[in-house]
Design a protein around this motif. Structure first.
Motif, PDB file in Angstrom:
ATOM      1  N   ALA A  65       9.110 -79.460  -4.645  1.00 42.47           N
ATOM      2  CA  ALA A  65       9.164 -80.576  -3.693  1.00 42.47           C
ATOM      3  C   ALA A  65       9.235 -80.066  -2.259  1.00 42.47           C
ATOM      4  O   ALA A  65       8.545 -80.574  -1.368  1.00 42.47           O
ATOM      5  N   ALA A  66      10.074 -79.048  -2.035  1.00 42.93           N
ATOM      6  CA  ALA A  66      10.194 -78.473  -0.691  1.00 42.93           C
ATOM      7  C   ALA A  66       8.884 -77.820  -0.257  1.00 42.93           C
ATOM      8  O   ALA A  66       8.452 -77.956   0.895  1.00 42.93           O
ATOM      9  N   ALA A  67       8.223 -77.121  -1.172  1.00 41.63           N
ATOM     10  CA  ALA A  67       6.958 -76.462  -0.849  1.00 41.63           C
ATOM     11  C   ALA A  67       5.885 -77.482  -0.499  1.00 41.63           C
ATOM     12  O   ALA A  67       5.103 -77.283   0.443  1.00 41.63           O
ATOM     13  N   ILE A  68       5.839 -78.611  -1.209  1.00 40.57           N
ATOM     14  CA  ILE A  68       4.850 -79.658  -0.928  1.00 40.57           C
ATOM     15  C   ILE A  68       5.106 -80.258   0.461  1.00 40.57           C
ATOM     16  O   ILE A  68       4.163 -80.498   1.234  1.00 40.57           O
ATOM     17  N   CYS A  69       6.379 -80.499   0.773  1.00 45.32           N
ATOM     18  CA  CYS A  69       6.719 -81.060   2.085  1.00 45.32           C
ATOM     19  C   CYS A  69       6.256 -80.140   3.210  1.00 45.32           C
ATOM     20  O   CYS A  69       5.620 -80.580   4.177  1.00 45.32           O
ATOM     21  N   VAL A  70       6.579 -78.853   3.094  1.00 48.57           N
ATOM     22  CA  VAL A  70       6.193 -77.901   4.127  1.00 48.57           C
ATOM     23  C   VAL A  70       4.676 -77.775   4.207  1.00 48.57           C
ATOM     24  O   VAL A  70       4.097 -77.694   5.303  1.00 48.57           O
ATOM     25  N   LEU A  71       4.008 -77.789   3.055  1.00 46.77           N
ATOM     26  CA  LEU A  71       2.553 -77.675   3.035  1.00 46.77           C
ATOM     27  C   LEU A  71       1.896 -78.879   3.710  1.00 46.77           C
ATOM     28  O   LEU A  71       0.942 -78.721   4.500  1.00 46.77           O
ATOM     29  N   LEU A  72       2.372 -80.085   3.421  1.00 46.80           N
ATOM     30  CA  LEU A  72       1.818 -81.281   4.051  1.00 46.80           C
ATOM     31  C   LEU A  72       2.019 -81.250   5.563  1.00 46.80           C
ATOM     32  O   LEU A  72       1.105 -81.604   6.328  1.00 46.80           O
ATOM     33  N   PHE A  73       3.191 -80.828   5.985  1.00 47.63           N
ATOM     34  CA  PHE A  73       3.467 -80.744   7.422  1.00 47.63           C
ATOM     35  C   PHE A  73       2.572 -79.705   8.090  1.00 47.63           C
ATOM     36  O   PHE A  73       2.029 -79.939   9.179  1.00 47.63           O
ATOM     37  N   ALA A  74       2.398 -78.547   7.431  1.00 47.48           N
ATOM     38  CA  ALA A  74       1.546 -77.495   7.978  1.00 47.48           C
ATOM     39  C   ALA A  74       0.092 -77.958   8.055  1.00 47.48           C
ATOM     40  O   ALA A  74      -0.616 -77.661   9.031  1.00 47.48           O
ATOM     41  N   LEU A  75      -0.379 -78.697   7.049  1.00 44.33           N
ATOM     42  CA  LEU A  75      -1.746 -79.204   7.061  1.00 44.33           C
ATOM     43  C   LEU A  75      -1.950 -80.214   8.187  1.00 44.33           C
ATOM     44  O   LEU A  75      -3.019 -80.250   8.820  1.00 44.33           O
ATOM     45  N   PHE A  76      -0.932 -81.025   8.443  1.00 44.38           N
ATOM     46  CA  PHE A  76      -1.012 -82.000   9.536  1.00 44.38           C
ATOM     47  C   PHE A  76      -1.160 -81.286  10.882  1.00 44.38           C
ATOM     48  O   PHE A  76      -2.028 -81.639  11.702  1.00 44.38           O
ATOM     49  N   ILE A  77      -0.324 -80.272  11.115  1.00 45.79           N
ATOM     50  CA  ILE A  77      -0.404 -79.508  12.367  1.00 45.79           C
ATOM     51  C   ILE A  77      -1.739 -78.773  12.451  1.00 45.79           C
ATOM     52  O   ILE A  77      -2.388 -78.733  13.507  1.00 45.79           O
ATOM     53  N   ALA A  78      -2.152 -78.164  11.326  1.00 46.79           N
ATOM     54  CA  ALA A  78      -3.416 -77.425  11.315  1.00 46.79           C
ATOM     55  C   ALA A  78      -4.602 -78.341  11.605  1.00 46.79           C
ATOM     56  O   ALA A  78      -5.566 -77.939  12.273  1.00 46.79           O
ATOM     57  N   GLY A  79      -4.555 -79.580  11.105  1.00 43.35           N
ATOM     58  CA  GLY A  79      -5.632 -80.529  11.365  1.00 43.35           C
ATOM     59  C   GLY A  79      -5.764 -80.843  12.849  1.00 43.35           C
ATOM     60  O   GLY A  79      -6.883 -80.893  13.388  1.00 43.35           O
ATOM     61  N   ILE A  80      -4.619 -81.059  13.524  1.00 44.25           N
ATOM     62  CA  ILE A  80      -4.650 -81.331  14.960  1.00 44.25           C
ATOM     63  C   ILE A  80      -5.208 -80.126  15.716  1.00 44.25           C
ATOM     64  O   ILE A  80      -6.064 -80.260  16.609  1.00 44.25           O
ATOM     65  N   LEU A  81      -4.730 -78.921  15.362  1.00 45.09           N
ATOM     66  CA  LEU A  81      -5.202 -77.706  16.039  1.00 45.09           C
ATOM     67  C   LEU A  81      -6.689 -77.470  15.789  1.00 45.09           C
ATOM     68  O   LEU A  81      -7.417 -77.014  16.681  1.00 45.09           O
ATOM     69  N   ALA A  82      -7.164 -77.768  14.581  1.00 45.39           N
ATOM     70  CA  ALA A  82      -8.583 -77.587  14.267  1.00 45.39           C
ATOM     71  C   ALA A  82      -9.440 -78.528  15.106  1.00 45.39           C
ATOM     72  O   ALA A  82     -10.507 -78.133  15.615  1.00 45.39           O
ATOM     73  N   PHE A  83      -8.993 -79.781  15.252  1.00 47.06           N
ATOM     74  CA  PHE A  83      -9.738 -80.740  16.073  1.00 47.06           C
ATOM     75  C   PHE A  83      -9.797 -80.274  17.525  1.00 47.06           C
ATOM     76  O   PHE A  83     -10.861 -80.323  18.173  1.00 47.06           O
ATOM     77  N   ILE A  84      -8.655 -79.804  18.050  1.00 44.42           N
ATOM     78  CA  ILE A  84      -8.623 -79.318  19.435  1.00 44.42           C
ATOM     79  C   ILE A  84      -9.536 -78.105  19.594  1.00 44.42           C
ATOM     80  O   ILE A  84     -10.286 -77.993  20.577  1.00 44.42           O
ATOM     81  N   SER A  85      -9.492 -77.191  18.627  1.00 43.85           N
ATOM     82  CA  SER A  85     -10.332 -75.991  18.703  1.00 43.85           C
ATOM     83  C   SER A  85     -11.808 -76.353  18.700  1.00 43.85           C
ATOM     84  O   SER A  85     -12.607 -75.777  19.450  1.00 43.85           O
ATOM     85  N   TYR A  86     -12.188 -77.309  17.862  1.00 43.61           N
ATOM     86  CA  TYR A  86     -13.588 -77.739  17.794  1.00 43.61           C
ATOM     87  C   TYR A  86     -14.034 -78.333  19.125  1.00 43.61           C
ATOM     88  O   TYR A  86     -15.127 -78.038  19.623  1.00 43.61           O
ATOM     89  N   GLN A  87     -13.188 -79.167  19.712  1.00 43.54           N
ATOM     90  CA  GLN A  87     -13.537 -79.790  20.981  1.00 43.54           C
ATOM     91  C   GLN A  87     -13.581 -78.765  22.120  1.00 43.54           C
ATOM     92  O   GLN A  87     -14.447 -78.846  23.002  1.00 43.54           O
ATOM     93  N   VAL A  88     -12.645 -77.808  22.103  1.00 43.99           N
ATOM     94  CA  VAL A  88     -12.633 -76.768  23.137  1.00 43.99           C
ATOM     95  C   VAL A  88     -13.883 -75.902  23.036  1.00 43.99           C
ATOM     96  O   VAL A  88     -14.477 -75.504  24.044  1.00 43.99           O
ATOM     97  N   THR A  89     -14.313 -75.585  21.806  1.00 45.96           N
ATOM     98  CA  THR A  89     -15.548 -74.819  21.612  1.00 45.96           C
ATOM     99  C   THR A  89     -16.746 -75.572  22.170  1.00 45.96           C
ATOM    100  O   THR A  89     -17.638 -74.985  22.804  1.00 45.96           O
ATOM    101  N   ASP A  90     -16.773 -76.887  21.951  1.00 47.54           N
ATOM    102  CA  ASP A  90     -17.850 -77.709  22.491  1.00 47.54           C
ATOM    103  C   ASP A  90     -17.814 -77.708  24.016  1.00 47.54           C
ATOM    104  O   ASP A  90     -18.859 -77.658  24.693  1.00 47.54           O
ATOM    105  N   MET A  91     -16.592 -77.757  24.572  1.00 52.16           N
ATOM    106  CA  MET A  91     -16.452 -77.740  26.022  1.00 52.16           C
ATOM    107  C   MET A  91     -16.899 -76.406  26.610  1.00 52.16           C
ATOM    108  O   MET A  91     -17.403 -76.347  27.740  1.00 52.16           O
ATOM    109  N   ALA A  92     -16.716 -75.308  25.872  1.00 56.08           N
ATOM    110  CA  ALA A  92     -17.106 -73.990  26.365  1.00 56.08           C
ATOM    111  C   ALA A  92     -18.607 -73.899  26.618  1.00 56.08           C
ATOM    112  O   ALA A  92     -19.057 -73.080  27.435  1.00 56.08           O
ATOM    113  N   ASN A  93     -19.376 -74.726  25.928  1.00 55.91           N
ATOM    114  CA  ASN A  93     -20.821 -74.731  26.155  1.00 55.91           C
ATOM    115  C   ASN A  93     -21.179 -75.220  27.553  1.00 55.91           C
ATOM    116  O   ASN A  93     -22.287 -74.956  28.044  1.00 55.91           O
ATOM    117  N   ASP A  94     -20.259 -75.947  28.181  1.00 53.58           N
ATOM    118  CA  ASP A  94     -20.492 -76.457  29.534  1.00 53.58           C
ATOM    119  C   ASP A  94     -19.877 -75.558  30.600  1.00 53.58           C
ATOM    120  O   ASP A  94     -19.647 -76.000  31.731  1.00 53.58           O
TER     121      ASP A  94
END
Length: 366
Positions: A65-94
């Motif tokens: 149960a503890a491992a699932i909680c930490v994993l879900l939280f880590a995936l949530f943070i990773a999702g936000i960071l992945a979206f930001i990274s994708y957008q920053v990469t797109d911005m680098a083209n400009d």
């Protein structure tokens, strides 16, 4: 027979101040150890309802149960960071467009300074070159500090999930330890304190997340109206940085101003961005913070500002983020211990309607 010792006020005051100073000093010298532990504690309290549901309702073993909680939280943070990274990469083209518009904007600034302050463009460039040379001389130390900061960040990103996992599986163990420290007649008070701490921290973090979402949406809409290209990314960055008290919104404003150069170098766009940030901050400070944040922790603004400044001096940005929840925990403890109750009242945001001193006139008889 009552064996309780009664100390005078100055002794109680000195003891309380000595304890607070000692804890502050220990936190300062051990901030590299204490900061990730306290961050993990906050995340564990936030994840506790999910852990209780998995372990209590669905009968998952504690470790799973503890491992699932930490994993879900880590995936949530990773999702936000992945979206930001994708957008920053797109911005680098400009980047080429940003460089071109930045040069045009600097030329406008040089011309403005020349006309208003009678300083030639050559003198301005000479001054900038001197400042740049001084920065290059200190570049090695700055680079070393940056590498140390990156290594500390990577270490914290690794150790905080581990601490969070351990806090969840050893929750009952820590509670039993606290129960063994105090007498049985005070166990109900301890239970009230722990329950209130859990509710207060949960409400505070959920309130922060809601505030982040609202600030992100309002900023994104405002930037979209004024014609900024990456309004979704910049709105999200502003909402995240707004979690850092005072300095976060300044950093977000600088990033937004630089990003606006992907489209144009006009000064009016920068003024529009400034107007959007000011309006959003007015809404945040006068509506969201009083309704969402202050109502959850019940800490007055004076104590909050002092706590944030002390936290920033002790542990940087992490200390500023931890200041409010730690103050909330202290207030909960103070409110439920009779001898410390005045300090809890001092930290609170209760405004008395009216208070007047009534002094009796003393008549001196000859």
């Amino acid at each position: 027979m009552n064996d309780t010792l009664q100390f005078p006020f100055y002794a109680k005051l000195s003891s309380i101040l000595l304890i607070l100073i000692s804890f502050s000093f220990i936190f300062f010298i051990g901030k590299d150890i204490m900061t990730p532990v306290l961050m993990a504690f906050l995340f564990a309290v936030l994840l506790l309802p999910v852990f209780t549901f998995l372990n209590g309702r669905l009968k998952f073993p504690r470790h799973i149960a503890a491992a699932i909680c930490v994993l879900l939280f880590a995936l949530f943070i990773a999702g936000i960071l992945a979206f930001i990274s994708y957008q920053v990469t797109d911005m680098a083209n400009d980047f080429g467009t940003i460089k071109k518009n930045a040069n045009a904007f600097l030329i406008e600034i040089h011309q403005f300074v020349k006309e208003k302050f009678q300083v030639s463009i050559g003198e301005q460039k000479k001054y900038i070159d001197n400042v740049t040379k001084d920065s290059v001389k200190n570049g090695s130390s700055t680079l070393g500090s940056a590498l140390v900061s990156i290594s500390d960040l990577l270490f914290n990103c690794t150790i905080i999930p581990i601490y969070t996992f351990l806090f969840l599986i050893y929750k009952d163990h820590f509670i039993l330890f606290l129960a063994k420290l105090i007498s049985k007649e005070n166990h109900q008070t301890l239970k009230d304190i722990l329950c209130q701490i859990k509710v207060s921290i949960n409400n505070y973090i959920v309130g922060l997340i809601f505030e982040m979402i609202v600030v992100s949406v309002l900023t994104g809409i405002g930037l979209w109206i004024v014609g900024i290209k990456y309004f979704i990314l910049l709105g999200l960055i502003t909402g995240i940085l707004n979690l850092i008290p005072y300095i976060g919104i300044l950093i977000a404003g600088i990033i937004t101003a630089l990003a606006s150069l992907t489209g144009t170098s006009e000064t009016s766009i920068l003024l529009s961005i400034l107007l959007v940030n000011v309006v959003v901050q007015l809404i945040d400070n006068n509506l969201l913070v009083p309704l969402i944040i202050n109502s959850k922790v019940e800490i007055n603004a004076f104590v909050s500002i002092i706590g944030i400044i002390v936290g920033g001096a002790a542990a940087g940005i992490s200390g500023m983020f931890l200041a409010i929840p730690l103050l909330a925990i202290l207030k909960i403890i103070f409110d439920r211990i009779e001898s410390l109750e005045p300090w809890g009242y001092l930290m609170g945001n209760h405004m008395p309607k009216k208070f007047t001193w009534r002094l009796k006139k003393l008549k001196v008889e000859n």
